[in-house]
Design a protein around this motif. Structure first.
Motif, PDB file in Angstrom:
ATOM      1  N   GLY A   1       0.831  -1.204   0.000  1.00  9.41           N
ATOM      2  CA  GLY A   1       0.000   0.000   0.000  1.00  9.41           C
ATOM      3  C   GLY A   1       0.863   1.249   0.000  1.00  9.41           C
ATOM      4  N   ILE A   2       0.241   2.349  -0.384  1.00 12.84           N
ATOM      5  CA  ILE A   2       0.987   3.611  -0.383  1.00 12.84           C
ATOM      6  C   ILE A   2       1.292   4.001   1.057  1.00 12.84           C
ATOM      7  N   GLY A   3       2.533   4.400   1.298  1.00 16.42           N
ATOM      8  CA  GLY A   3       2.939   4.775   2.651  1.00 16.42           C
ATOM      9  C   GLY A   3       3.546   3.619   3.433  1.00 16.42           C
ATOM     10  N   ASP A   4       3.504   2.410   2.863  1.00 14.29           N
ATOM     11  CA  ASP A   4       4.096   1.249   3.545  1.00 14.29           C
ATOM     12  C   ASP A   4       5.598   1.413   3.683  1.00 14.29           C
ATOM     13  N   LYS A   5       6.102   0.985   4.837  1.00 16.13           N
ATOM     14  CA  LYS A   5       7.556   0.960   5.021  1.00 16.13           C
ATOM     15  C   LYS A   5       7.962  -0.498   5.095  1.00 16.13           C
ATOM     16  N   LEU A   6       8.832  -0.903   4.173  1.00 21.62           N
ATOM     17  CA  LEU A   6       9.145  -2.315   4.030  1.00 21.62           C
ATOM     18  C   LEU A   6      10.646  -2.564   4.065  1.00 21.62           C
ATOM     19  N   LEU A   7      11.004  -3.814   4.393  1.00 18.73           N
ATOM     20  CA  LEU A   7      12.381  -4.260   4.226  1.00 18.73           C
ATOM     21  C   LEU A   7      12.351  -5.296   3.118  1.00 18.73           C
TER      22      LEU A   7
ATOM     23  N   ALA B   1      14.990  -4.042 -12.804  1.00 16.49           N
ATOM     24  CA  ALA B   1      15.057  -5.137 -13.773  1.00 16.49           C
ATOM     25  C   ALA B   1      13.663  -5.705 -14.030  1.00 16.49           C
ATOM     26  N   ALA B   2      12.868  -5.827 -12.953  1.00 18.91           N
ATOM     27  CA  ALA B   2      11.522  -6.387 -13.091  1.00 18.91           C
ATOM     28  C   ALA B   2      10.643  -5.479 -13.938  1.00 18.91           C
ATOM     29  N   ALA B   3      10.787  -4.174 -13.742  1.00 20.43           N
ATOM     30  CA  ALA B   3       9.980  -3.223 -14.508  1.00 20.43           C
ATOM     31  C   ALA B   3      10.294  -3.353 -15.996  1.00 20.43           C
ATOM     32  N   LEU B   4      11.562  -3.572 -16.289  1.00 20.80           N
ATOM     33  CA  LEU B   4      11.978  -3.711 -17.691  1.00 20.80           C
ATOM     34  C   LEU B   4      11.510  -5.053 -18.257  1.00 20.80           C
ATOM     35  N   GLU B   5      11.681  -6.106 -17.461  1.00 19.35           N
ATOM     36  CA  GLU B   5      11.319  -7.468 -17.883  1.00 19.35           C
ATOM     37  C   GLU B   5       9.828  -7.559 -18.220  1.00 19.35           C
TER      38      GLU B   5
ATOM     39  N   ASP C   1       9.221   7.989  -6.310  1.00 20.39           N
ATOM     40  CA  ASP C   1       8.108   7.043  -6.217  1.00 20.39           C
ATOM     41  C   ASP C   1       8.361   6.003  -5.115  1.00 20.39           C
ATOM     42  N   LEU C   2       9.608   5.611  -5.006  1.00 17.61           N
ATOM     43  CA  LEU C   2      10.017   4.722  -3.912  1.00 17.61           C
ATOM     44  C   LEU C   2      11.209   5.383  -3.227  1.00 17.61           C
ATOM     45  N   ALA C   3      11.238   5.361  -1.901  1.00 13.93           N
ATOM     46  CA  ALA C   3      12.400   5.897  -1.199  1.00 13.93           C
ATOM     47  C   ALA C   3      13.156   4.738  -0.573  1.00 13.93           C
ATOM     48  N   CYS C   4      14.327   4.443  -1.123  1.00  9.65           N
ATOM     49  CA  CYS C   4      15.073   3.261  -0.682  1.00  9.65           C
ATOM     50  C   CYS C   4      16.396   3.653  -0.042  1.00  9.65           C
ATOM     51  N   GLY C   5      16.922   2.753   0.777  1.00 11.56           N
ATOM     52  CA  GLY C   5      18.220   3.008   1.383  1.00 11.56           C
ATOM     53  C   GLY C   5      18.506   1.987   2.456  1.00 11.56           C
TER      54      GLY C   5
ATOM     55  N   MET D   1       6.028   5.706  -1.808  1.00 14.37           N
ATOM     56  CA  MET D   1       5.617   7.098  -1.687  1.00 14.37           C
ATOM     57  C   MET D   1       4.324   7.415  -2.439  1.00 14.37           C
ATOM     58  N   ASN D   2       4.071   6.745  -3.529  1.00  8.98           N
ATOM     59  CA  ASN D   2       2.858   7.065  -4.291  1.00  8.98           C
ATOM     60  C   ASN D   2       2.389   5.873  -5.131  1.00  8.98           C
ATOM     61  N   GLU D   3       1.366   6.120  -5.933  1.00 10.59           N
ATOM     62  CA  GLU D   3       0.751   5.076  -6.745  1.00 10.59           C
ATOM     63  C   GLU D   3       1.757   4.407  -7.685  1.00 10.59           C
ATOM     64  N   LYS D   4       2.628   5.239  -8.285  1.00  7.26           N
ATOM     65  CA  LYS D   4       3.614   4.686  -9.215  1.00  7.26           C
ATOM     66  C   LYS D   4       4.591   3.761  -8.497  1.00  7.26           C
ATOM     67  N   GLY D   5       4.978   4.159  -7.278  1.00  3.70           N
ATOM     68  CA  GLY D   5       5.883   3.337  -6.484  1.00  3.70           C
ATOM     69  C   GLY D   5       5.245   2.000  -6.139  1.00  3.70           C
ATOM     70  N   LYS D   6       3.941   2.060  -5.837  1.00  8.75           N
ATOM     71  CA  LYS D   6       3.185   0.838  -5.514  1.00  8.75           C
ATOM     72  C   LYS D   6       3.179  -0.103  -6.718  1.00  8.75           C
ATOM     73  N   ARG D   7       2.940   0.468  -7.907  1.00 11.60           N
ATOM     74  CA  ARG D   7       2.923  -0.346  -9.124  1.00 11.60           C
ATOM     75  C   ARG D   7       4.281  -1.019  -9.354  1.00 11.60           C
ATOM     76  N   LEU D   8       5.352  -0.207  -9.169  1.00  5.23           N
ATOM     77  CA  LEU D   8       6.705  -0.738  -9.361  1.00  5.23           C
ATOM     78  C   LEU D   8       6.966  -1.929  -8.461  1.00  5.23           C
ATOM     79  N   LEU D   9       6.627  -1.763  -7.172  1.00  4.97           N
ATOM     80  CA  LEU D   9       6.932  -2.788  -6.187  1.00  4.97           C
ATOM     81  C   LEU D   9       6.056  -4.024  -6.390  1.00  4.97           C
ATOM     82  N   ASP D  10       4.770  -3.803  -6.642  1.00  3.10           N
ATOM     83  CA  ASP D  10       3.859  -4.921  -6.896  1.00  3.10           C
ATOM     84  C   ASP D  10       4.336  -5.756  -8.071  1.00  3.10           C
TER      85      ASP D  10
END
Lengths: 383, 142
Positions: free
Chosen positions: A3-9, A32-36, A195-199, A217-226
Motif C-alpha cells: 500500500g501507499i505509505g508502507d515501510k518495508l524491508l 530489472a523487473a519493470a523492464l522485464e 516514487d520509492l524511497a530506498c536506502g 511514496m505514491n501510486e507509481k511506487g506501488k505499481r513498481l513494487l507490486d
C-alpha cells in the motif's frame, strides 16, 4: 500487494544480485523487473568508469541492469534528458529527483510514464577531489584503491595490497576534502519526492547489509513494487518500529550536522562588503555557459535570456549573465552543486546561488522539487 | 563640468496609462522636478522584467523606479499585481546583492497625480544624492 505509505524491508531473490548490491539489491531487482515485464522500455543504470566515477547510461537489456548492482560514485547529473519522450525507470539521489520534478513542473518532461526510485544520500564526493585527497591525506596511489567503506564516521580505503587506512570524515572535511560542499548542508537526505524511497538506513540485525529499507511514496511506487513482487524478483516484509526509528534517527542526525555546516559555509557577509564580494567572485567568469548547460532545473533551452548577455559589453562591473540566472533560479535552485563542479575558473557558483535562493525559498516556505502539486512560487503568489 | 553638483541618473519605468500620464500632468501643472530622471515607457508595469532593472543598474543607473497604476486600476486587469509580485522578489535580490534599498523603489501613480509624481522624483533624487553614485556604475559614465 503493498500500500501507499508502507515501510518495508526487502531484498532481491536472486542470490547473485543480492550479494552484488550494496544492501540486498532491491533497487536493481525492482528496475530489472519493470523492464522485464514491459512497464518501461529502458532503465537508467550507472556505468562504472573507475573507483571514483560512474556515468548514467540508458539500457533496455535486463541482464545489464542486473549486472549493474552495487555501490558506485556518481555526482548529481541532469537525469531529465534521459526521460524526455521515453518510458523509463531510473534510480536517483534526492537532488537528481528534485531536478527531474522541477523540470516536470515547467513542462520540460512528462512524468506520467517515468518511474523514479529514490536512494538515500548522505553526500557525494567529487572524483578529482577524492584523488587529490588520497594522495595528500591517505598517501595512497589512487590507482591502487580497490574498495572503500564508511564505518563509525571514518572513511576507510582498501588498497590492492590488502592494506586499510581510515581517517575520520570530520577531519577530511576540515581539510577541505570529503563530501562536496553543497552536500554537507543539503537538507534532503531521504528522497520522499521519488516514487520509492530506498536506502540502507534502518536495516538492522541479521538483515544488515543484505536488505533495503523501502518506503512506498505514491501510486507509481506501488505499481513498481507490486510488479517486482509478482515477477518474483524481490521479497519484502514490513519494517518494524525499531527500523523506522533508526532510519529517522540517522536522518535527523545528518540534518543536524548539515545545519552546522550551513552556518559555517554560508557565513553572513556584511552589507557593505557583499557587493564587492559578488563583483570579485564573478569577475573571473569567462562566459563559457557551462553552469547553465549542467543545471538540472534550467528549462530555457537553446535561446535563453541569460546567454544573450555573454558579450563583454554587457558585463561592465558584474556579470549580467549571472544576474539573470540568479533571478531565474532563485525560486528553483536545488543546490545540487553541479555548477560549482563544472566551473572552469572555480567560481563558487552554488554557494553564491544558495545565498540568494535560501532566504527567498525559506520566506515562501517553498522547497523546490519536492512535489508536483506546488507551482513555482512566483506563479503561486499571484493567485 | 567643474564646480557643478553631481546629478544622479534615475531610470523610471512608467506604464503608459497611469504613471506616464502622471509625468505628463506634472509637466503640464509646472511642478518643479529635478532633471535626473530618464523615463522608459512600457505599456504596463507587468511588462517590467526584473532583468530590465538589473540591466539598468549595470548600464549606469543610480536608482531604478518601478511605477504603475494603483492596484485594481490596471488597464490589463492584473498587470500591476504581477509587477508587485516581481518587485517583492526583486527587492530581496537587490538587498542580498548589497545595493542600498533606496536605489530601487516602487510607487503607484495615477494619471492625475502630477504633483505626487514630481514629489516622488524630488524625494528620490535627494536620497540618491546623499548616497552618491551607484557602486555598479561602469567607469567613464557619470
Amino acid at each position: 500487494m503493498v500500500g501507499i505509505g508502507d515501510k518495508l524491508l526487502g531484498y532481491a531473490t536472486n542470490p547473485d544480485v543480492r550479494n552484488r548490491g550494496a544492501s540486498g539489491g532491491l533497487v536493481t531487482a525492482v528496475l530489472a523487473a519493470a523492464l522485464e515485464k514491459g512497464m518501461v522500455e529502458g532503465v537508467v543504470v550507472l556505468k562504472r568508469i573507475d573507483e571514483y566515477e560512474a556515468i548514467p547510461v540508458i539500457t533496455d537489456d535486463v541482464q545489464e541492469v542486473l549486472a549493474s548492482g552495487g555501490s558506485m560514485h556518481a555526482v548529481p547529473v541532469n537525469l531529465t534528458k534521459h526521460a524526455v519522450g521515453r518510458k523509463i525507470a531510473m534510480p536517483g539521489k534526492p537532488c537528481d529527483v528534485r531536478g527531474v520534478i522541477e523540470q516536470a513542473k515547467r513542462n520540460g518532461v512528462d512524468l506520467e510514464n517515468t518511474y523514479i526510485v529514490g536512494l538515500n544520500c548522505g553526500g557525494s564526493m567529487h572524483p578529482v577531489v577524492t584523488r587529490e585527497m588520497l594522495i595528500r591525506m591517505y598517501e595512497i596511489d589512487p590507482e591502487d584503491v580497490v574498495g572503500e567503506e564508511i564505518e563509525k564516521g571514518k572513511l576507510i580505503f582498501k588498497t590492492k595490497d590488502g592494506e586499510e587506512k581510515a581517517i575520520s570524515i570530520d577531519e577530511l572535511e576540515e581539510a577541505g576534502y570529503g563530501r562536496r560542499e553543497n552536500c554537507r548542508y543539503c537538507t534532503i537526505k531521504i528522497p520522499t519526492n521519488a516514487d520509492l524511497a530506498c536506502g540502507n538506513w534502518g536495516v538492522i540485525g541479521e538483515l544488515a547489509g543484505s536488505a533495503t529499507f523501502c518506503e512506498v511514496m505514491n501510486e507509481k511506487g506501488k505499481r513498481l513494487l507490486d510488479n517486482a513482487i509478482e515477477a518474483g524478483f524481490i521479497e519484502v516484509q514490513p519494517a518494524d518500529e525499531k527500523s523506522i526509528a533508526i532510519r529517522n534517527k540517522v536522518n535527523s542526525a545528518m540534518l543536524k550536522l548539515g545545519d552546522e555546516w550551513k552556518g559555517r559555509l554560508l557565513t553572513e557577509i556584511h552589507d557593505q562588503e557583499r557587493l564587492t564580494y559578488y563583483i570579485e567572485q564573478f569577475a573571473d567568469c569567462i562566459d563559457c555557459g557551462a553552469c547553465r548547460e549542467v543545471c538540472p532545473v534550467c528549462t530555457c533551452g537553446e535561446d535563453s535570456k541569460c546567454t544573450m548577455f555573454h558579450s563583454l559589453a554587457d558585463n561592465y562591473k558584474m556579470s549580467m549573465y549571472h544576474m539573470v540566472r540568479l533571478l531565474h533560479l532563485s525560486d528553483s535552485c536545488i543546490g545540487c552543486g553541479q555548477c560549482s563542479d563544472i566551473c572552469p575558473v572555480d567560481i563558487p557558483v552554488t554557494t553564491i546561488f544558495r545565498r540568494f535562493a535560501d532566504p527567498a525559498q525559506k520566506k515562501r516556505d517553498y522547497s523546490p522539487g519536492m512535489d508536483l502539486q506546488r507551482p513555482p512560487f512566483l506563479e503561486l503568489m499571484l493567485k | 563640468m567643474a564646480g557643478t553638483e553631481w546629478e544622479p541618473k534615475i531610470v523610471a519605468f512608467c506604464c503608459n496609462w497611469c504613471s506616464y500620464g502622471g509625468a505628463d500632468t506634472a509637466g503640464m501643472g509646472r511642478f518643479q522636478q529635478p532633471s535626473s530622471l530618464r523615463i522608459i515607457r512600457v505599456m504596463c508595469s507587468g511588462r517590467i522584467d526584473p532583468m530590465h532593472v538589473f540591466n539598468a543598474f549595470l548600464e549606469g543607473a543610480d536608482a531604478v523606479l518601478v511605477t504603475g497604476c494603483h492596484l485594481g486600476d490596471c488597464h490589463y486587469v492584473n498587470g500591476n499585481y504581477k509587477a508587485q509580485v516581481r518587485y517583492q522578489f526583486l527587492e530581496e535580490m537587490v538587498r542580498e546583492l548589497g545595493l542600498e534599498p533606496e536605489r530601487l523603489q516602487l510607487n503607484w501613480i495615477s494619471a492625475s497625480e502630477g504633483e505626487k509624481f514630481a514629489n516622488f522624483i524630488r524625494d528620490v533624487t535627494a536620497q540618491i544624492k546623499q548616497l552618491g553614485p551607484s557602486p555598479l556604475k561602469p567607469e567613464g559614465v557619470n
